[in-house]
Design a protein around this motif. Structure first.
Motif, PDB file in Angstrom:
ATOM      1  N   GLY A 281      78.711 -16.022   7.286  1.00 58.20           N
ATOM      2  CA  GLY A 281      78.052 -15.392   7.775  1.00 58.20           C
ATOM      3  C   GLY A 281      78.380 -14.712   8.929  1.00 58.20           C
ATOM      4  O   GLY A 281      78.004 -13.118   8.491  1.00 58.20           O
ATOM      5  N   GLN A 282      78.802 -14.277  10.588  1.00 58.89           N
ATOM      6  CA  GLN A 282      79.033 -13.164  10.787  1.00 58.89           C
ATOM      7  C   GLN A 282      79.979 -12.469  10.585  1.00 58.89           C
ATOM      8  O   GLN A 282      80.209 -11.247  10.765  1.00 58.89           O
ATOM      9  N   HIS A 283      81.197 -12.541   9.589  1.00 55.69           N
ATOM     10  CA  HIS A 283      82.013 -11.584   9.263  1.00 55.69           C
ATOM     11  C   HIS A 283      81.467 -11.153   8.224  1.00 55.69           C
ATOM     12  O   HIS A 283      82.272 -10.032   7.800  1.00 55.69           O
ATOM     13  N   ALA A 284      80.665 -12.022   6.978  1.00 57.38           N
ATOM     14  CA  ALA A 284      80.094 -11.117   6.095  1.00 57.38           C
ATOM     15  C   ALA A 284      79.524 -10.151   6.762  1.00 57.38           C
ATOM     16  O   ALA A 284      79.016  -8.747   6.201  1.00 57.38           O
ATOM     17  N   LYS A 285      78.786  -9.898   7.884  1.00 60.28           N
ATOM     18  CA  LYS A 285      78.001  -8.921   8.935  1.00 60.28           C
ATOM     19  C   LYS A 285      78.861  -8.813   9.442  1.00 60.28           C
ATOM     20  O   LYS A 285      78.581  -6.681   9.065  1.00 60.28           O
ATOM     21  N   LEU A 286      79.771  -8.066   9.594  1.00 52.86           N
ATOM     22  CA  LEU A 286      81.198  -7.397  10.119  1.00 52.86           C
ATOM     23  C   LEU A 286      81.673  -6.441   8.909  1.00 52.86           C
ATOM     24  O   LEU A 286      81.660  -5.452   8.415  1.00 52.86           O
ATOM     25  N   GLN A 287      81.600  -6.823   7.845  1.00 49.90           N
ATOM     26  CA  GLN A 287      82.323  -6.756   7.233  1.00 49.90           C
ATOM     27  C   GLN A 287      81.246  -5.612   5.966  1.00 49.90           C
ATOM     28  O   GLN A 287      81.617  -4.820   5.972  1.00 49.90           O
ATOM     29  N   ALA A 288      79.930  -5.830   6.080  1.00 50.13           N
ATOM     30  CA  ALA A 288      78.787  -4.892   5.855  1.00 50.13           C
ATOM     31  C   ALA A 288      78.789  -3.707   6.782  1.00 50.13           C
ATOM     32  O   ALA A 288      78.013  -3.331   6.436  1.00 50.13           O
ATOM     33  N   ASP A 289      79.060  -4.122   7.591  1.00 47.85           N
ATOM     34  CA  ASP A 289      79.161  -3.464   8.577  1.00 47.85           C
ATOM     35  C   ASP A 289      79.686  -1.862   9.050  1.00 47.85           C
ATOM     36  O   ASP A 289      78.848  -1.158   9.164  1.00 47.85           O
ATOM     37  N   ILE A 290      80.963  -2.188   8.930  1.00 45.89           N
ATOM     38  CA  ILE A 290      82.081  -1.855   9.141  1.00 45.89           C
ATOM     39  C   ILE A 290      82.621  -0.387   7.591  1.00 45.89           C
ATOM     40  O   ILE A 290      81.896   0.466   7.543  1.00 45.89           O
ATOM     41  N   ILE A 291      81.412  -1.205   6.213  1.00 47.21           N
ATOM     42  CA  ILE A 291      81.585  -0.446   4.853  1.00 47.21           C
ATOM     43  C   ILE A 291      80.329   0.419   5.071  1.00 47.21           C
ATOM     44  O   ILE A 291      80.802   1.816   4.915  1.00 47.21           O
ATOM     45  N   ARG A 292      79.138   0.208   6.293  1.00 50.04           N
ATOM     46  CA  ARG A 292      78.407   1.080   5.678  1.00 50.04           C
ATOM     47  C   ARG A 292      78.042   2.254   6.801  1.00 50.04           C
ATOM     48  O   ARG A 292      78.055   2.974   6.114  1.00 50.04           O
ATOM     49  N   THR A 293      79.122   1.815   8.061  1.00 50.92           N
ATOM     50  CA  THR A 293      79.453   2.419   8.676  1.00 50.92           C
ATOM     51  C   THR A 293      80.379   4.024   8.774  1.00 50.92           C
ATOM     52  O   THR A 293      80.339   5.233   9.464  1.00 50.92           O
ATOM     53  N   GLU A 294      81.508   3.116   8.051  1.00 47.19           N
ATOM     54  CA  GLU A 294      82.528   4.264   8.276  1.00 47.19           C
ATOM     55  C   GLU A 294      83.329   3.864   6.963  1.00 47.19           C
ATOM     56  O   GLU A 294      84.626   4.660   6.839  1.00 47.19           O
ATOM     57  N   ALA A 295      82.859   2.958   5.955  1.00 51.37           N
ATOM     58  CA  ALA A 295      82.897   3.625   4.778  1.00 51.37           C
ATOM     59  C   ALA A 295      84.257   2.099   4.081  1.00 51.37           C
ATOM     60  O   ALA A 295      85.358   1.770   5.175  1.00 51.37           O
ATOM     61  N   LEU A 296      85.119   1.957   3.072  1.00 49.83           N
ATOM     62  CA  LEU A 296      85.748   1.130   2.497  1.00 49.83           C
ATOM     63  C   LEU A 296      87.343   1.510   3.674  1.00 49.83           C
ATOM     64  O   LEU A 296      87.871   0.203   3.503  1.00 49.83           O
ATOM     65  N   GLY A 297      87.493   2.040   3.290  1.00 54.90           N
ATOM     66  CA  GLY A 297      88.883   3.065   4.173  1.00 54.90           C
ATOM     67  C   GLY A 297      89.526   1.974   5.537  1.00 54.90           C
ATOM     68  O   GLY A 297      90.588   1.376   5.670  1.00 54.90           O
ATOM     69  N   MET A 298      88.283   2.186   6.508  1.00 58.89           N
ATOM     70  CA  MET A 298      88.427   1.866   7.569  1.00 58.89           C
ATOM     71  C   MET A 298      88.403  -0.249   7.827  1.00 58.89           C
ATOM     72  O   MET A 298      89.204  -0.715   8.316  1.00 58.89           O
TER      73      MET A 298
END
Length: 335
Positions: A281-298
């Motif tokens: 749900g929303q947590h999967a979207k947050l995970q995908a957004d962070i990795i797409r925009t700021e990479a795995l480290g963030m």
């Protein structure tokens, strides 16, 4: 500074003096030397840990011990096992993933087949953490990990190599190069991270660094892993250095191209490490957004922040803590 250190046995001396020993003895002696150097133990301190006198260890490190070396190595092995057991807790920060295991297999292959392997991937994808863990798990004396410095000039690279090999960098360049070359043998692996740094600045200076790495491989038949971003791959394949880098390319065993984003399997492994089920749900979207925009480290930073929030609240960590960590982070960006 090098002259203030308590432990002063140079790494190249130990590597040369142990090069003809059986694998286990060679690895144990090099491990003990690395342990002493990294913890700046005096030879007397080290002797107490392995229950042998300092004079014996000095002769062992210099290849001049004429006693029962097997007994010395048995004591080193016992101390190493105890040290590793006591330090298990310090290793919990690393999360093993399928990507890390793939990188480790490339390292194994480069060593086994005595070739040059190349790993290409964007920054903040986990490749450096995987390489550093490989170094930790495969004996400091046999796996040498070096990060190529900014600008990648030969002199700066030699200084980094000297520190990794526990040799004083305060030597004339030619002498330092020769000592470094004599430090390697065909049972060692050299990992050079951030190799794309060699592609910036003056071409002649950067190429000397890459050519020196190739010379280490050619003269000693050690395995080599070169890890960097697509900048290095582009230069090797079609850039201004490609004709000269062809010499290195011909020695290549394989080229691993890492994905720009972690797989679902690896993301689930990161979540599981914090006691979380796979994101939905929303947590999967947050995970995908962070990795797409700021990479795995963030994303990993947010997971660590969430763990602290849960601990502070004395609660079992859940995905709401992750959302709270992200919200807290975003609040730092607003007035």
């Amino acid at each position: 500074m090098m002259h203030t250190r308590r432990f002063r046995v140079p790494g190249d001396i130990v590597n040369r003096s142990t090069s003809d020993l059986p694998d286990e003895q060679r690895s144990l002696i090099r491990w003990l030397h690395a342990h002493a150097a990294e913890n700046d133990l005096s030879i007397d301190d080290l002797a107490k840990l392995v229950r042998y006198d300092a004079s014996t260890l000095h002769r062992v490190f210099h290849g001049k011990y004429d006693g029962n070396l097997s007994r010395v190595c048995d004591e080193i092995k016992a101390f190493k096992a105890l040290h590793e057991e006591r330090n298990k807790g310090r290793r919990l920060g690393f999360i093993e993933t399928a990507l890390a295991r793939k990188i480790w297999r490339v390292c194994d292959a480069a060593l086994e087949f005595q070739r040059i392997a190349v790993i290409i991937g964007d920054s903040q994808t986990g490749k450096t953490a995987a390489l550093e863990r490989y170094r930790e798990d495969h004996n400091h004396g046999s796996t040498i990990y070096v990060r190529c410095p900014t600008s990648g000039t030969l002199r700066l690279f030699l200084d980094e190599m000297a520190r990794a090999m526990r040799i004083s960098p305060n030597l004339v360049k030619h002498d330092l190069m020769e000592r470094l070359l004599r430090s390697f043998d065909d049972r060692m692996l050299l990992i050079v991270d951030e190799i794309h740094q060699c592609c910036y600045g003056r071409a002649d200076s950067a190429l000397r660094t890459i050519e020196f790495i190739r010379e280490i491989h050619d003269r000693t038949k050690c395995g080599v892993v070169l890890c960097g971003t697509s900048v290095f791959d582009e230069e090797m394949e079609s850039g201004r250095f490609s004709r000269i880098l062809a010499q290195t390319k011909r020695r290549r065993l394989c080229k691993l191209m890492l994905p720009n984003s972690p797989s679902a399997e690896d993301l689930n492994a990161f979540a599981a490490a914090y006691g979380l089920p796979p994101a939905t749900g929303q947590h999967a979207k947050l995970q995908a957004d962070i990795i797409r925009t700021e990479a795995l480290g963030m994303w990993l930073c947010i997971l660590r922040m969430a763990a602290k929030i849960a601990a502070k609240r004395k609660e079992k960590m859940n995905w709401d803590h992750v959302s709270a960590a992200h919200a807290g982070l975003r609040s730092l960006e607003t007035i």
